[in-house]
Design an enzyme around this catalytic site. Sequence first.
Site, PDB file in Angstrom:
ATOM      1  N   GLU A 199      35.451  26.800  46.947  1.00  0.00           N
ATOM      2  CA  GLU A 199      36.560  25.843  46.921  1.00  0.00           C
ATOM      3  C   GLU A 199      36.160  24.391  47.163  1.00  0.00           C
ATOM      4  O   GLU A 199      36.919  23.492  46.816  1.00  0.00           O
ATOM      5  CB  GLU A 199      37.627  26.262  47.947  1.00  0.00           C
ATOM      6  N   SER A 224      43.092  34.941  36.116  1.00  0.00           N
ATOM      7  CA  SER A 224      43.048  34.388  37.464  1.00  0.00           C
ATOM      8  C   SER A 224      44.416  33.793  37.824  1.00  0.00           C
ATOM      9  O   SER A 224      45.405  34.523  37.854  1.00  0.00           O
ATOM     10  CB  SER A 224      41.919  33.361  37.573  1.00  0.00           C
ATOM     11  N   ASP A 229      35.077  42.050  41.890  1.00  0.00           N
ATOM     12  CA  ASP A 229      35.544  40.661  41.932  1.00  0.00           C
ATOM     13  C   ASP A 229      35.511  40.163  43.374  1.00  0.00           C
ATOM     14  O   ASP A 229      36.345  40.546  44.194  1.00  0.00           O
ATOM     15  CB  ASP A 229      36.966  40.593  41.363  1.00  0.00           C
ATOM     16  N   HIS A 278      34.592  38.306  38.789  1.00  0.00           N
ATOM     17  CA  HIS A 278      35.804  37.620  38.326  1.00  0.00           C
ATOM     18  C   HIS A 278      35.740  37.260  36.837  1.00  0.00           C
ATOM     19  O   HIS A 278      36.773  37.138  36.183  1.00  0.00           O
ATOM     20  CB  HIS A 278      36.020  36.351  39.166  1.00  0.00           C
TER      21      HIS A 278
END
Length: 725
Positions: free
Chosen positions: A194, A595, A670, A702
């Site tokens: 992030e 996502s 994932d 993912h």
Amino acid sequence: MNTIKSTLLIISILWSGLALAQQKKKVSLEDVFKSNNFSQKSVNGINWMKDGQFYSSLQRGLSGPKVVKINVATGEEAGVLIDGGALGINFSSYAFNPDETKALVASDVESIYRRSSKGIFHVIDLQSGNTQKLMNGEKIMYATLSPDNEKVAFVKDNNLYIAELANGQVTQITTDGKWNHIINGAADWVYEEEFSMSKAFDWSPDGSKIAFIRFDESEVPEFNMQTWGKLYPEDYRFKYPKAGEKNAEVSIHIYDLNSKNTVAVNSGSEKDIYLPRIYWTGDNNTLAFLKLNRLQNQLDLFYANAQTGETNLILTEKSETYVDLNYNDDLRFLEGNKGFIRTSEQDGFKHIYHHDKQGKLIRQITKGNWEVSRLVGLDEKSKKIYYISTEVSPLERNLYVINMDGKGKKILTPEKGTFTINMSKDFKYYIANFSNTSSPLKVTLNESSGKLVKVLEDNQELKAKIGNFAISPKEFFSFNTVDGTSLNAYMIKPADFDESKKYPVLMYVYGGPGSQNVTNSWGGTRDFWHQHLASEGYIVVCVDNRGTGARGRDFKHLTYANLGKIETEDQIAGAKFLGTLPFVDKSRIGIWGWSYGGYMSSLALMVGNDVFKAAIAVAPVTTWRYYDTIYTERYLQTPQLNAAGYDDNSPITHVNKLKGNLLLIHGTGDDNVHFQNAVDLVDALIKADKQFETMYYPNRNHSISGGNTSWHLYSMMTDFIKRKL
């Protein structure tokens, strides 16, 4: 008689045009996923060299990888700097030390998460050709040469090390590193994902010190992910802080190579914070760092004394919603520690600001209802700043230059499309990567004035190949959503489009905060899958809803504390608008996404059950309670503070509304959006007695890729669309 001849001529021309159109091939799944017919060429591994007269480029051939030296003035190759074949090293990345006498190359690189990896590192003396393998070939992380050319710092087993090149002596700076407990000099999972960082250390300008971030993740809850393929499945446990849970406790430290002492930097008494960036200011005794509070609505810039660890607060930015680090990540310190340039959204759009050393604002350099998307060059000698912006349109990205006093702004790349720029260290040249919806990647070498020096890659082979296919152009359009806001969108129609017919529509969505899908740029694999669907008689549409990027802070922050609600309203409004078009079959509108887009597509099918007939949700978040702290709390606060924001727009909450056809897809490996999201949605659908289709991909992460995976995935999705839409 003349009329008859004219009519026959027109008919002949029409039939010739039709015959020509029929000669063009339809885009098949095999073309996209088996033959890779639409892959682009690029120019890889470009590094500008210190004298400004050359740049280096990584090239791959049958004999192995090479780093070649390119003359900027002519664009011609001037020599081979590193020959992997001759050295017996199959390297995949390289970096030079500041004086370009040594190079550091990595081989046998093993990916860990999105940005992290480990590999075998070799130091190459570019004059003698001698090579030195670090740590006897053990895999290490983030090896970085020191500015004085004498050492390499790296991370191994969660500890930070220094190796001396002259004698091979290794110094272990930290000793408390332990898997799932303490990390020194490397980011934990959530920072990497992030805050877009993985290496968490930096040499001082003179190489006498190393600053690093320490992560104590001992109390962060573990996530357990089973891996399959053996007689007994194995557990993979890693620290993953879900929303509202405990984060790693972070601290900054500075190691002095001369005294061999480490000082802790004083970041304050509050421990539930983020320390996402460290910077040496140019002064060997001053380290700067950024600090964010847990809710990410206050960003502080500090200076730290590298000898004592004491700190001074230089600048603070606050927001009623959040301060987005991704929009405040262009911090550049001026030479001699005379101040800094940074970007901020504080006036409503991301712009460039000039501050003195103590943080006092000297001036806002750029202004307007548009955004600076990236600062690419700061030429202090000529007092010029080079940047990419959306001034022409939110759909475009162009290069500009402006004086540091805010005057003399000039566009350097007026072509309509999307540019990314790699500027030389002396600001005399830049490499431009350009594309738009009708032209694949074009890489050029340019003078800083914008003048073309040489085309490095124009993908003419791809252009010629595409000419043989029935490719439909993207048509940009806009419409007003429920509150009157105009939204940007694009449409791909079948190549043989007939406005008298009615077509089914598949909408493609991502829609997350600050994202953008509707841009004037060349597409990738998914775009060519959409071309395949168009060839099969579908219209493909993409809408950038409120909350997406490039349109200012207020537009982006509309979704704050209530993710999913406004975005879904906008996708439903888009489908309803399409349903009014005479060539759209409003009873056959579907939506798909990956996502955040998978979250959006599943929610839209349920909430918009009178509009959407089908949806595909790939790797979706189904409840934000299962996603990580940094991303989720930035937009929703914590579950303890805002439970409704987490639950009101969860697809799990709305399963009883499902009427249409749902295909749910997820990878069991994932590490980002956990398979747990799919499991809980499936359980809720079963309890609600709702039929649906689902597919899981064992051990896939993912991206759900590798080997035959993409072919299988998109073949299955194509079949579902044909059956259900």
